[in-house]
Structure formats: C-alpha cells, structure tokens
Design a protein around this motif. Structure first.
Motif, PDB file in Angstrom:
ATOM      1  N   MET A   1       1.733  -9.565  -3.557  1.00 32.80           N
ATOM      2  CA  MET A   1       0.314  -9.177  -3.652  1.00 32.80           C
ATOM      3  C   MET A   1       0.179  -7.829  -4.347  1.00 32.80           C
ATOM      4  O   MET A   1       1.011  -6.956  -4.143  1.00 32.80           O
ATOM      5  CB  MET A   1      -0.296  -9.099  -2.242  1.00 32.80           C
ATOM      6  CG  MET A   1      -1.794  -9.162  -2.244  1.00 32.80           C
ATOM      7  SD  MET A   1      -2.443  -8.986  -0.583  1.00 32.80           S
ATOM      8  CE  MET A   1      -2.525  -7.200  -0.447  1.00 32.80           C
ATOM      9  N   ALA A   3      -0.652  -4.251  -4.763  1.00 34.89           N
ATOM     10  CA  ALA A   3      -0.852  -3.208  -3.742  1.00 34.89           C
ATOM     11  C   ALA A   3      -2.183  -2.499  -3.912  1.00 34.89           C
ATOM     12  O   ALA A   3      -2.715  -1.918  -2.965  1.00 34.89           O
ATOM     13  CB  ALA A   3       0.292  -2.230  -3.794  1.00 34.89           C
ATOM     14  N   ASP A   4      -2.728  -2.534  -5.158  1.00 36.70           N
ATOM     15  CA  ASP A   4      -3.987  -1.834  -5.402  1.00 36.70           C
ATOM     16  C   ASP A   4      -5.197  -2.631  -4.913  1.00 36.70           C
ATOM     17  O   ASP A   4      -6.296  -2.108  -4.823  1.00 36.70           O
ATOM     18  CB  ASP A   4      -4.157  -1.553  -6.905  1.00 36.70           C
ATOM     19  CG  ASP A   4      -3.169  -0.499  -7.355  1.00 36.70           C
ATOM     20  OD1 ASP A   4      -2.725   0.282  -6.499  1.00 36.70           O
ATOM     21  OD2 ASP A   4      -2.810  -0.491  -8.547  1.00 36.70           O
ATOM     22  N   PHE A   5      -4.975  -3.880  -4.623  1.00 41.13           N
ATOM     23  CA  PHE A   5      -6.098  -4.721  -4.213  1.00 41.13           C
ATOM     24  C   PHE A   5      -6.455  -4.476  -2.746  1.00 41.13           C
ATOM     25  O   PHE A   5      -5.593  -4.412  -1.889  1.00 41.13           O
ATOM     26  CB  PHE A   5      -5.747  -6.195  -4.399  1.00 41.13           C
ATOM     27  CG  PHE A   5      -6.783  -7.118  -3.833  1.00 41.13           C
ATOM     28  CD1 PHE A   5      -7.959  -7.365  -4.515  1.00 41.13           C
ATOM     29  CD2 PHE A   5      -6.604  -7.701  -2.585  1.00 41.13           C
ATOM     30  CE1 PHE A   5      -8.929  -8.192  -3.991  1.00 41.13           C
ATOM     31  CE2 PHE A   5      -7.565  -8.535  -2.054  1.00 41.13           C
ATOM     32  CZ  PHE A   5      -8.729  -8.778  -2.758  1.00 41.13           C
ATOM     33  N   TYR A   6      -7.715  -4.313  -2.484  1.00 39.08           N
ATOM     34  CA  TYR A   6      -8.154  -4.242  -1.090  1.00 39.08           C
ATOM     35  C   TYR A   6      -9.605  -4.698  -1.002  1.00 39.08           C
ATOM     36  O   TYR A   6     -10.359  -4.602  -1.978  1.00 39.08           O
ATOM     37  CB  TYR A   6      -7.995  -2.832  -0.521  1.00 39.08           C
ATOM     38  CG  TYR A   6      -8.893  -1.793  -1.139  1.00 39.08           C
ATOM     39  CD1 TYR A   6     -10.133  -1.515  -0.592  1.00 39.08           C
ATOM     40  CD2 TYR A   6      -8.513  -1.097  -2.280  1.00 39.08           C
ATOM     41  CE1 TYR A   6     -10.978  -0.582  -1.150  1.00 39.08           C
ATOM     42  CE2 TYR A   6      -9.338  -0.162  -2.854  1.00 39.08           C
ATOM     43  CZ  TYR A   6     -10.566   0.099  -2.285  1.00 39.08           C
ATOM     44  OH  TYR A   6     -11.386   1.017  -2.856  1.00 39.08           O
TER      45      TYR A   6
ATOM     46  N   ARG B  63      -0.488  -2.335   8.430  1.00 36.58           N
ATOM     47  CA  ARG B  63      -1.116  -3.519   7.831  1.00 36.58           C
ATOM     48  C   ARG B  63      -0.725  -4.772   8.605  1.00 36.58           C
ATOM     49  O   ARG B  63      -1.553  -5.645   8.857  1.00 36.58           O
ATOM     50  CB  ARG B  63      -0.640  -3.678   6.391  1.00 36.58           C
ATOM     51  CG  ARG B  63      -1.547  -3.019   5.402  1.00 36.58           C
ATOM     52  CD  ARG B  63      -1.031  -3.307   4.050  1.00 36.58           C
ATOM     53  NE  ARG B  63      -2.030  -3.058   3.046  1.00 36.58           N
ATOM     54  CZ  ARG B  63      -1.753  -2.910   1.765  1.00 36.58           C
ATOM     55  NH1 ARG B  63      -0.519  -2.996   1.352  1.00 36.58           N
ATOM     56  NH2 ARG B  63      -2.702  -2.679   0.902  1.00 36.58           N
ATOM     57  N   ARG B 117     -10.632  -0.353   9.058  1.00 34.87           N
ATOM     58  CA  ARG B 117     -10.432  -1.772   9.403  1.00 34.87           C
ATOM     59  C   ARG B 117     -10.217  -1.943  10.892  1.00 34.87           C
ATOM     60  O   ARG B 117     -10.696  -2.905  11.484  1.00 34.87           O
ATOM     61  CB  ARG B 117      -9.216  -2.327   8.665  1.00 34.87           C
ATOM     62  CG  ARG B 117      -9.554  -2.626   7.262  1.00 34.87           C
ATOM     63  CD  ARG B 117      -8.528  -3.462   6.603  1.00 34.87           C
ATOM     64  NE  ARG B 117      -9.021  -3.750   5.271  1.00 34.87           N
ATOM     65  CZ  ARG B 117      -8.444  -4.549   4.425  1.00 34.87           C
ATOM     66  NH1 ARG B 117      -7.343  -5.143   4.756  1.00 34.87           N
ATOM     67  NH2 ARG B 117      -8.965  -4.758   3.238  1.00 34.87           N
TER      68      ARG B 117
END
Lengths: 119, 207
Positions: A1, A3-6, B63, B117
């Motif tokens: 995935m 890592a910059d995606f959130y 996470r 979150r």
C-alpha cells in the motif's frame, strides 16, 4: 500500500459507520428463511406454457406455471422483453424448454457422479 | 531470526521508553544491542536515522491496533483493543508522550492522524452502542465527541499521568478500569447489565 495514502476524517467516519451498520443489516438467517423451499415445492410438478404480450412498444415474454393436477394453482412471471415479435417467440420457446419438467423422463441424474475422492 | 537492524531498533525503542528520546546516546544503544559503535554506524548513519526507524515501526504497530474494529457487537470488542493498547504502552509509552521534535514531519503528522482515528473510533463505538440500546442517546448536553476525546487522552497518556503521580503504570486492570469508568455514566440499564456480565469480572482485582 502507498504509505502516503490516507483517508481523511470524514471518509474514515463513513467507513466506520458502514462497519457499524453491518451488524444491524447482516444478521444470521433463521429457519423461516427456508420456507420458500416448502412454499414453492409444488413447482416441481407443474406444466409450463409461454405467453407473449405486446405492451409499451415491446414484446414481453411470460411463462405460466400451472400445477399438473390442479390447473387453477398457477403463477405467471415475466421473463424478458424483446423489440421483435419473432425474437420474443424464439426466446419464449427456449425459456419454456428450460423451465418445463422433463416430461418424457429421458434425462437422468446419477447421484454417484457427485461423489468423488479429491485425494 | 532477528537481524542487526531490528536488534538496534528494538534496543533503541526500549531505551527511549526508559530514558526519553533526547537523553539516549548512541553508545547506550550500541551497548544495549551488544554491538560496537562502528557496527552501529554501519547500519544507521546517526541517531536521527535510528529514531526515524523506531517511529516508523511504532507507527505501523499503532496502525495495526486501529485496523481491528467491530469484530463483535458487545463491549468485549473494545476491551480487547484496550488490552493491545496497554501492551503497546508498556513497551513504547514515549510514542504519544515524548515531546522531542520528530525526525520527519510526515511521521509526526501521521501520529496526529492516528490519534484522531482513535478518537473517531471511540465516538463511533458510542454511536453503535447507542443504536443497539446499550448507551444513552447523544444530546446537546451529552456530546460523545468530547467524551471520546477524553477517553482517547486516557488511552494514550495513561503512563505519563501515572508517572506524574509517582506511580507505575504496569497494571492492566487498573488501566482498563480508568477507561471503562468513563463509559459508565452513559450506559443504559441494558448496557450496565452487559458491562456487569462481560467486563466487570475481567477488571475485578485478584483476591
């Protein structure tokens, strides 16, 4: 995935809401859900005839299922619709053959064919 | 098998947790990992690189904790997550409480997002239990977002608070009790009965 995606907080909240809702919508079925098997059992012994009807510019194909002993016990279902009459007739013919009981009884199913050893 | 890099990261994380990020020297990390300072420099060019690797590892762990949400429809779901949070806090309490500037702004930003979150999850837990009748409905006077923020604070800063009191934060039941007690005023009679049946026995001190 990547890592910059959130997900931003709003999208994350929607996702959590969906997770929460799953517990209210996706519940385990009960015995009553199998009632259709008993309710529709009579369809195994039914005669099928096709019925074509012109409505709203289209040829609609219906199949009529009637119990072989009691013809008043019947249901009628729309299967499809076609723009051309001959196409609708062909379609109805094949649909009826698919749905009808094998009257001559030449089709055979051998339960042993379903038993195989995967090893 | 643990490779040298992982060994260094693990040793650094333990030292950071005991002494704080700013107070740990490279020599201490090398001693703790049973390596020479030259070998340490071969794997990480400086302390900043080690700190970055440590925070990256911890961010992944946080996470993973947050990735599990709503596995069951009762209170045990959150209690299990609290167990994971406690285990994390025991090893890496500095992740949330240390104020030393982080080597990379992106990671620091990620920590902020992960905290939000956590708060979001707690708020949605309130929503869920409210929907199934275990928690009282949200009103203007009873804003579950604010309650969730306070609970999130306890979840993440419990060891720091205990340190200020001069006490150890090594009792899991105490940690969980502190958090569950914030839920208690909002339970309905059904929620309270479920809490007494499922959670209370888990939090009772040993006789």
């Amino acid at each position: 995935m990547n890592a910059d995606f959130y997900l931003d907080e709003k999208a994350y909240q929607v996702l959590l809401d969906a997770c929460n809702n799953m517990h209210f919508t996706e519940i385990v079925g009960g015995v009553v859900d199998f009632n259709l098997l008993y309710d529709d059992y009579w369809l195994q012994d039914s005669a099928v005839i096709e019925n074509i009807r012109f409505a709203k510019g289209e040829w609609e194909v219906y199949l009529v299922f009637a119990h072989y002993k009691n013809p008043y016990r019947l249901i009628k279902r729309k299967i499809t619709s076609c723009f051309c009459k001959s196409k609708a007739e062909t379609c109805a013919h094949y649909m009826r053959r698919l749905a009808a009981k094998d009257q001559r009884g030449t089709l055979q199913v051998d339960k042993n064919l379903f038993q195989y050893n995967g090893n | 098998m643990v490779n040298t890099k992982q060994k260094i990261i693990q040793a650094a994380a333990e030292l950071y947790n005991t002494h704080g990020v700013a107070s740990v020297r490279l020599q201490q990390i090398a001693d703790s990992a049973e390596l020479s300072i030259g070998n340490l420099a071969y794997h990480f060019k400086n302390k900043e690189a080690i700190t970055l690797a440590v925070f990256q590892k911890l961010t992944d762990e946080v996470r993973q904790i947050l990735n599990v949400f709503r596995q069951s429809s009762d209170f045990l779901d959150f209690d299990q997550q609290l167990g994971k949070w406690f285990s994390f806090q025991q090893r890496y309490a500095f992740y949330f409480s240390d104020n030393t500037p982080w080597p990379e702004k992106k990671l620091q930003r990620l920590r902020t997002q992960l905290f939000s979150r956590l708060v979001c999850q707690i708020q949605k837990r309130f929503d869920f239990h409210c929907k199934r009748g275990a928690v009282q409905p949200d009103t203007a006077q009873r804003d579950y977002r604010v309650v969730a923020e306070t609970i999130g604070m306890t979840v993440t800063l419990w060891p720091l608070y205990r340190g200020l009191q001069g006490k150890l934060a090594d009792n899991e039941k105490e940690y969980k009790r502190a958090i569950w007690s914030q839920f208690l005023p909002y339970f309905t009679s059904r929620g309270l009965a479920e809490y007494n049946e499922l959670i209370q026995p888990l939090l009772a001190p040993k006789e």
